[in-house]
Design an enzyme around this catalytic site. Structure first.
Site, PDB file in Angstrom:
ATOM      1  N   LYS A 158      19.188  95.396 -62.953  1.00 26.99           N
ATOM      2  CA  LYS A 158      18.279  94.171 -62.684  1.00 26.99           C
ATOM      3  C   LYS A 158      16.866  94.617 -62.073  1.00 26.99           C
ATOM      4  O   LYS A 158      15.915  94.415 -62.483  1.00 26.99           O
ATOM      5  CB  LYS A 158      18.844  93.157 -61.894  1.00 26.99           C
ATOM      6  CG  LYS A 158      20.073  92.353 -62.293  1.00 26.99           C
ATOM      7  CD  LYS A 158      21.047  91.727 -61.570  1.00 26.99           C
ATOM      8  CE  LYS A 158      22.061  91.013 -62.310  1.00 26.99           C
ATOM      9  NZ  LYS A 158      23.246  90.520 -61.421  1.00 26.99           N
ATOM     10  N   GLN A 194      24.934  89.846 -55.300  1.00 22.30           N
ATOM     11  CA  GLN A 194      25.669  90.361 -56.468  1.00 22.30           C
ATOM     12  C   GLN A 194      27.098  90.215 -56.280  1.00 22.30           C
ATOM     13  O   GLN A 194      27.495  90.541 -54.931  1.00 22.30           O
ATOM     14  CB  GLN A 194      25.362  91.871 -56.567  1.00 22.30           C
ATOM     15  CG  GLN A 194      26.186  92.563 -57.918  1.00 22.30           C
ATOM     16  CD  GLN A 194      25.551  91.907 -59.240  1.00 22.30           C
ATOM     17  OE1 GLN A 194      24.295  91.682 -59.503  1.00 22.30           O
ATOM     18  NE2 GLN A 194      26.493  91.565 -59.977  1.00 22.30           N
ATOM     19  N   ASP A 213      19.924  82.867 -59.302  1.00 23.44           N
ATOM     20  CA  ASP A 213      21.239  82.915 -60.213  1.00 23.44           C
ATOM     21  C   ASP A 213      21.590  81.513 -60.461  1.00 23.44           C
ATOM     22  O   ASP A 213      22.345  81.294 -61.345  1.00 23.44           O
ATOM     23  CB  ASP A 213      22.112  83.339 -59.131  1.00 23.44           C
ATOM     24  CG  ASP A 213      22.673  84.716 -59.759  1.00 23.44           C
ATOM     25  OD1 ASP A 213      22.461  85.155 -60.759  1.00 23.44           O
ATOM     26  OD2 ASP A 213      23.345  85.680 -58.828  1.00 23.44           O
TER      27      ASP A 213
END
Ligand SMILES: NC(=O)c1ccc[n+]([C@@H]2O[C@H](COP(=O)([O-])OP(=O)(O)OC[C@H]3O[C@@H](n4cnc5c(N)ncnc54)[C@H](OP(=O)(O)O)[C@@H]3O)[C@@H](O)[C@H]2O)c1
Length: 295
Positions: free
Chosen positions: A54, A98, A121
């Site tokens: 990412k 994460q 997210d």
């Protein structure tokens, strides 16, 4: 019968990255430097890899990024204190924690602690609720969004189609069902979601014009699950032993690609389908966060 055509996630993600890069340049000309912070906890090699991927893509499109790595035994308080600091910092537009987290940390509390305006997210309950209502000034989870975008760019008709989703997680199955159910363009589908308590899974799947497998069960979806000419999207990521590979394993999806490409009309490769789309939507969400942060 002809083989299925590929829904090439790498190719489409490349297009989206170019669009994101242009949007970043427009923002930079106005003096705004989009910036994302990735938070990682402990020693979990796949998570390290995902964050590295990412961050690399963020750099490529001109988004500034920072990684904060906590040790495995970090306290909930320390993570929350850092989130509060990042929430208040106007130079940071996106925050991503994460997953998975070690079991002593509450993923629920941590998702709640992220400022919804920086929740790229799309896992904050406010964003999930707004998504359910079909609102646009919010963030949708990246994997469902990526799947919808992939189908849209290949002009796959969704409206009025039978969509069957295998899996009902909060990050893939449920939000994807909500997305395809919306009364809007690239949605308006009839959606069925199956899970581990469902009866007659194969029969449900065989009704699907668009079948989306998001279970994490290696090659669960075999030929007899798929209606001829269906569109098949494989979200799953599983490791299977492979002595011929240097790591001793290889990644496979939920779908038996070699068999199903013989009967489907369109199919995602895996890897190279949904995965790259997820990252592309994450960076698109970061730019959206930077744009929405402006008065
Ligand atoms: N490529 C990407 O960008 C990306 C992004 C996210 C996830 N993934 C991958 O996608 C897969 C799913 O992820 P997730 O986070 O949604 O997983 P998850 O939270 O483990 O959910 C799996 C879902 O599949 C259902 N399921 C499992 N075994 C089943 C069976 N035998 N029959 C019917 N349903 C079954 C479960 O049912 P219950 O609810 O009844 O337990 C659950 O709803 C994983 O392999 C993950 O690594 C990929």
């Amino acid at each position: 019968m002809e083989e299925a055509q590929l829904l090439d996630g790498r190719y489409v993600a490349g297009q989206i990255h170019r669009e994101t890069m242009e949007a970043v340049q427009r923002l930079r000309r106005k003096g705004i430097l989009p910036c994302v912070v990735f938070i990682r906890v402990g020693n979990h090699p796949p998570s390290e890899l995902y964050v590295r991927m990412k961050q690399k893509k963020a750099q490529e499109v001109g988004i500034q990024s920072e990684v904060i790595s906590f040790p495995e035994d970090v306290s909930q308080k320390e993570v929350l204190d850092n989130l509060n600091r990042l929430n208040l910092d106007p130079s940071i537009h996106g925050i991503l924690v994460q997953l998975p987290l070690p079991s002593h940390l509450s993923e629920k509390q941590i998702a709640l602690a992220i400022n919804p305006k920086k929740d790229i997210d799309g896992f904050h309950p406010l964003n999930l609720g707004k998504m359910l209502l079909g609102e646009k000034d919010c963030f949708y989870p990246c994997t469902p969004l990526g799947i919808q975008e992939l189908l849209k760019r290949y002009k796959i008709e969704i409206e009025g189609k039978e969509v069957v989703i295998l899996g009902r997680s909060n990050i893939v199955g449920k939000p994807l069902a909500a997305l395809f159910l919306q009364k809007s363009k690239y949605a308006n589908a009839t959606v069925t979601v199956v899970h581990s308590f469902s009866q007659n899974i194969k029969e449900h799947c065989r009704q699907a014009d668009i079948l989306i497998a998001a279970m994490g069960k290696a090659r669960f979806v075999t030929r007899d699950f798929v209606k001829p000419k269906a569109v098949v999207v494989d979200v799953g990521v599983s490791r299977i032993a492979d002595s011929s590979s240097p790591q001793g394993y290889r990644i496979v999806g939920d779908v038996d690609f070699d068999e199903i490409k013989k009967i489907a009309s369109w199919i995602t490769p895996n890897p190279g389908g949904v995965g790259p789309m997820t990252i592309a939507m994450l960076l698109a969400n970061t730019v959206k966060a930077a744009e929405l942060s402006q008065p």
